[in-house]
Write a protein that holds these residues in place. Structure first.
Motif, mmCIF file in Angstrom:
data_model
loop_
_atom_site.group_PDB
_atom_site.id
_atom_site.type_symbol
_atom_site.label_atom_id
_atom_site.label_comp_id
_atom_site.label_asym_id
_atom_site.label_seq_id
_atom_site.Cartn_x
_atom_site.Cartn_y
_atom_site.Cartn_z
ATOM 1 N N SER A 170 -27.774 0.423 3.633
ATOM 2 C CA SER A 170 -28.917 0.210 4.529
ATOM 3 C C SER A 170 -29.128 1.351 5.529
ATOM 4 N N LYS A 171 -28.078 2.126 5.807
ATOM 5 C CA LYS A 171 -28.139 3.187 6.841
ATOM 6 C C LYS A 171 -28.558 2.632 8.201
ATOM 7 N N SER A 172 -28.219 1.377 8.440
ATOM 8 C CA SER A 172 -28.657 0.711 9.660
ATOM 9 C C SER A 172 -27.883 1.199 10.875
ATOM 10 N N LEU A 189 -30.206 -3.926 -4.062
ATOM 11 C CA LEU A 189 -31.520 -4.266 -3.512
ATOM 12 C C LEU A 189 -31.760 -3.532 -2.201
ATOM 13 N N THR A 190 -30.760 -3.582 -1.326
ATOM 14 C CA THR A 190 -30.880 -2.962 -0.004
ATOM 15 C C THR A 190 -31.136 -1.466 -0.126
ATOM 16 N N ARG A 191 -30.326 -0.803 -0.937
ATOM 17 C CA ARG A 191 -30.439 0.647 -1.101
ATOM 18 C C ARG A 191 -31.750 1.033 -1.789
ATOM 19 N N MET A 240 -32.497 -4.698 5.785
ATOM 20 C CA MET A 240 -32.793 -5.901 5.021
ATOM 21 C C MET A 240 -32.016 -7.105 5.548
ATOM 22 N N GLY A 241 -30.819 -6.873 6.052
ATOM 23 C CA GLY A 241 -29.977 -7.958 6.542
ATOM 24 C C GLY A 241 -30.575 -8.740 7.692
ATOM 25 N N PHE A 242 -31.483 -8.117 8.463
ATOM 26 C CA PHE A 242 -32.103 -8.839 9.577
ATOM 27 C C PHE A 242 -33.080 -9.908 9.096
ATOM 28 N N GLY A 243 -33.514 -9.802 7.833
ATOM 29 C CA GLY A 243 -34.392 -10.823 7.269
ATOM 30 C C GLY A 243 -33.670 -11.700 6.284
ATOM 31 N N ARG A 376 -45.702 -4.723 -8.842
ATOM 32 C CA ARG A 376 -44.455 -4.325 -8.179
ATOM 33 C C ARG A 376 -43.501 -3.688 -9.184
ATOM 34 N N ASP A 377 -42.648 -2.821 -8.665
ATOM 35 C CA ASP A 377 -41.575 -2.244 -9.477
ATOM 36 C C ASP A 377 -40.363 -3.173 -9.458
ATOM 37 N N PRO A 378 -39.526 -3.123 -10.508
ATOM 38 C CA PRO A 378 -38.215 -3.785 -10.409
ATOM 39 C C PRO A 378 -37.389 -3.081 -9.336
ATOM 40 N N LEU A 379 -36.638 -3.839 -8.563
ATOM 41 C CA LEU A 379 -35.818 -3.247 -7.499
ATOM 42 C C LEU A 379 -34.365 -3.096 -7.901
#
Length: 636
Positions: A170-172, A189-191, A240-243, A376-379
């Motif tokens: 996530s580089k959060s 997914l996050t990356r 992403m973790g905040f959601g 949408r693209d596959p993630l």
């Protein structure tokens, strides 16, 4: 959390190369399913709920509570003691995004008899007790939507520092990768969301301006990207973790046919913002008091993988479409014929896929729905899952389908299964107690029975539903908000499912069909304006054969909903705000300290395990039981 494939995840650049392959074969998989089961009728009513939980640990000496990163171990233990030992075990456990989260569902879906409503709360209690039994001392299982200090220093146990440099998922600046579930789907997914977007996700939530909150409220960050992305008077988050690290409550229904599923999908879509406001339970983010009560906008921004071009910030060069919403948002089109004239949102579709579906005999409404999902693209993509048997597998279809996280989800049957056409109701925030969660689930399920029995019609222009979604997230929306709602819900005629009777007589919706109403009016009714959903449900119950115990339970649940709508009882969000506002350490500066957070979560845990009263939240309808589902010493 959708499809959980096992294998070797591909990077975004590798996944991108296979995006057209996934879309092409995903459509073929959908077509195989559709042609096999399009005429399937008379599936029995089945339904089930999903409750997401957080694992917390209390440090009573230092008055601190942390999220415990042991979800994978707890899950393994629960599955080993449960479904792997007994296939008919009454509860099932699944992973969720956070490594401090687990998801629990009933072991078998509920059926169509009224008595099933009386088993929901008991099953939820079993889940809580079962999971609590494998926790360590001073740990607890919490049904809270948003952990108030998520992203603050030391919010996890063990403690980890975030890693904002390249190489992390996530580089959060705030959310360590160690708090992400270890299943490769979640970090991938996050990356890949970040890589596809071309920058970190940006979440800005308005801060609640209290007496001593700085104005303007401005944070400084040691990071150029954060400095540009953060807004004055907003709480900034970047992962992403905040959601997806929040918890929710969902319900899935099996319909008797595809037409009934499409009808329910449409009707319930209009109810989503109403129930979301009623279930509001997440007023705090990253250690601050926010000016919103629901997580929806936060989670929407947390997975927004759209590029600058797709967001309309730059001319289209590398991308094919302008896309108006995140892939986590409200629905964009109705599916039933009665909903067609209310589809007033511009719909971006993949025209080639749309034409392919039409040529295969799929009608315009369903074809555009699928063609819209497939812009949408596959993630995520696993190396072992690239080449599949399209006639017997659906991973590529589900890859796109399950990462379109919308208020409602239309779910075709899995290939070669006895499962029917389903719809999933997704906007609810999880509540503190099993009683509340059962009340919201029973309310929604009972509403579907009434919609189908009375052929009700709640449809309004979809643009108005979107406006309702925005209002529903605001602070105290349940009391202050006004929502567009249909005035005459019985006007649609007698055969709503198979074609809309009178509702089809006009090609354009009339503005007098709907008006602005309060949630109190929508739920409880107002003479001369609207009959109210609760009175309609009560009327339905009076005409049904229901045993005394079940009827009593249902009426208790409806009483909670009724009183939340009228304001006689608080929403969880309002109760949490009041708790913090009256905490002796609160300085009216919108800051939630470790000790305040500890006091709040401890109180939530005591309420959840019925160790204390909370009449302002639950009222007299709350029933007491004997067991304590907590391993924490609540006397501290």
């Amino acid at each position: 959390m959708g499809l959980l494939s096992q294998g070797s995840p591909l990077s975004w650049e590798e996944t991108k190369r296979y995006a057209d392959h996934v879309r092409r074969h995903g459509i073929l998989q959908f077509l195989h399913i559709y042609h096999a089961v399009k005429d399937r009728h008379k599936d029995v009513l089945k339904w089930g709920d999903e409750v997401e939980y957080m694992l917390v640990s209390f440090d009573h000496e230092n008055k601190k509570v942390q999220l415990v990163l042991s979800g994978e171990d707890v899950l393994e233990t629960l599955q080993e003691k449960g479904e792997r030992t007994n296939p008919n075990h009454p509860t099932l456990w699944r992973p969720e995004y956070g490594s401090y989260m687990i998801e629990g569902t009933p072991g078998q879906p509920y059926g169509g008899t009224m008595s099933e409503f009386n088993t929901v709360e008991d099953n939820m209690r079993k889940r809580r007790k079962e999971a609590t039994s494998v926790l360590e001392e001073n740990q607890a299982l919490c049904t809270i939507t948003s952990f108030p200090r998520l992203g603050c220093p030391g919010f996890t146990l063990p403690e980890y520092k975030p890693n904002p440099v390249e190489g992390g998922a996530s580089k959060s600046l705030f959310f360590p990768d160690e708090a992400i579930n270890k299943h490769p789907r979640f970090s991938t997914l996050t990356r890949n969301i970040r890589h596809r977007r071309g920058e970190k996700v940006v979440i800005n939530v308005p801060i609640f301006k209290d007496k001593n909150t700085p104005s303007p409220f401005i944070e400084t960050f040691p990071d150029d990207e954060a400095a540009k992305a953060s807004k004055p008077d907003h709480i900034y988050m970047d992962a992403m973790g905040f959601g997806m690290g929040n918890c929710c409550l969902q319900v899935t229904f099996q319909a008797c046919s595809i037409s009934e599923a499409r009808y329910l999908y449409d009707q319930l879509a209009t109810i989503c913002p109403i129930v979301m406001a009623l279930s509001a339970a997440s007023p705090f983010y990253r250690g601050y008091v926010s000016d919103i009560d629901c997580r929806w906008g936060v989670i929407s921004a947390s997975v927004d993988d759209r590029t600058r071009e797709e967001r309309g910030l730059e001319p289209l060069k590398k991308n094919n479409y302008r896309i108006s919403k995140s892939r986590y948002d409200s629905i964009d089109s109705y599916l039933s014929k009665c909903g067609e004239k209310y589809n007033d949102i511009d719909l971006t579709i993949d025209k080639e896929i749309y034409q392919q579906l039409l040529q295969e005999g799929i009608d315009h409404l369903l074809a555009q729905h699928v063609a819209h999902l497939f812009i949408r693209d596959p993630l995520t993509l696993f190396e072992e899952k690239i080449h599949l048997d399209d006639a017997n597998e659906s991973d590529h279809f589900e890859n796109i389908q399950s990462t379109n996280w919308q208020t409602m989800r239309f779910k075709p049957p899995p290939p070669n299964s006895d499962i029917g056409w389903r719809v999933e109701f997704r906007p609810m925030e999880v509540q503190l107690t099993d009683f509340e969660n059962s009340a919201y689930v029973v309310f929604v399920v009972l509403l579907t029975r009434v919609i189908l029995s009375y052929k009700l019609d709640f449809l309004i222009p979809l643009s108005k539903v979107d406006e309702n979604m925005k209002v529903a997230q605001k602070r105290d929306a349940v009391l202050q908000g006004m929502f567009y709602f249909r005035k005459d819900i019985c006007k649609g005629g007698n055969a709503v499912v198979d074609g809309c009777g009178k509702a089809q007589s006009s090609s354009e919706p009339a503005t007098e069909e709907y008006t602005l109403m309060s949630i109190d009016t929508i739920i409880n009714g107002k003479e001369g304006v609207f009959p109210g959903l609760i009175p309609i449900l009560n009327s339905y119950l009076e005409n049904m054969e229901v045993d005394v115990d079940t009827r009593c339970s249902i009426l208790n649940y409806l009483k909670l909903i009724k009183k939340r709508a009228s304001g006689e009882l608080m929403t969880v969000a309002r109760w949490m705000r009041e708790f913090i506002a009256h905490h002796p350490d609160y300085k009216q500066d919108s800051i939630i300290t470790d000790e305040m957070n500890y006091s709040l979560i401890l109180k939530c845990n005591q309420i959840a395990n019925e160790l204390c009263e909370c009449p302002e939240l639950l009222g007299p309808a709350f029933r007491k039981v004997k067991y304590s589902g907590s391993k924490t010493d609540s006397s501290n």
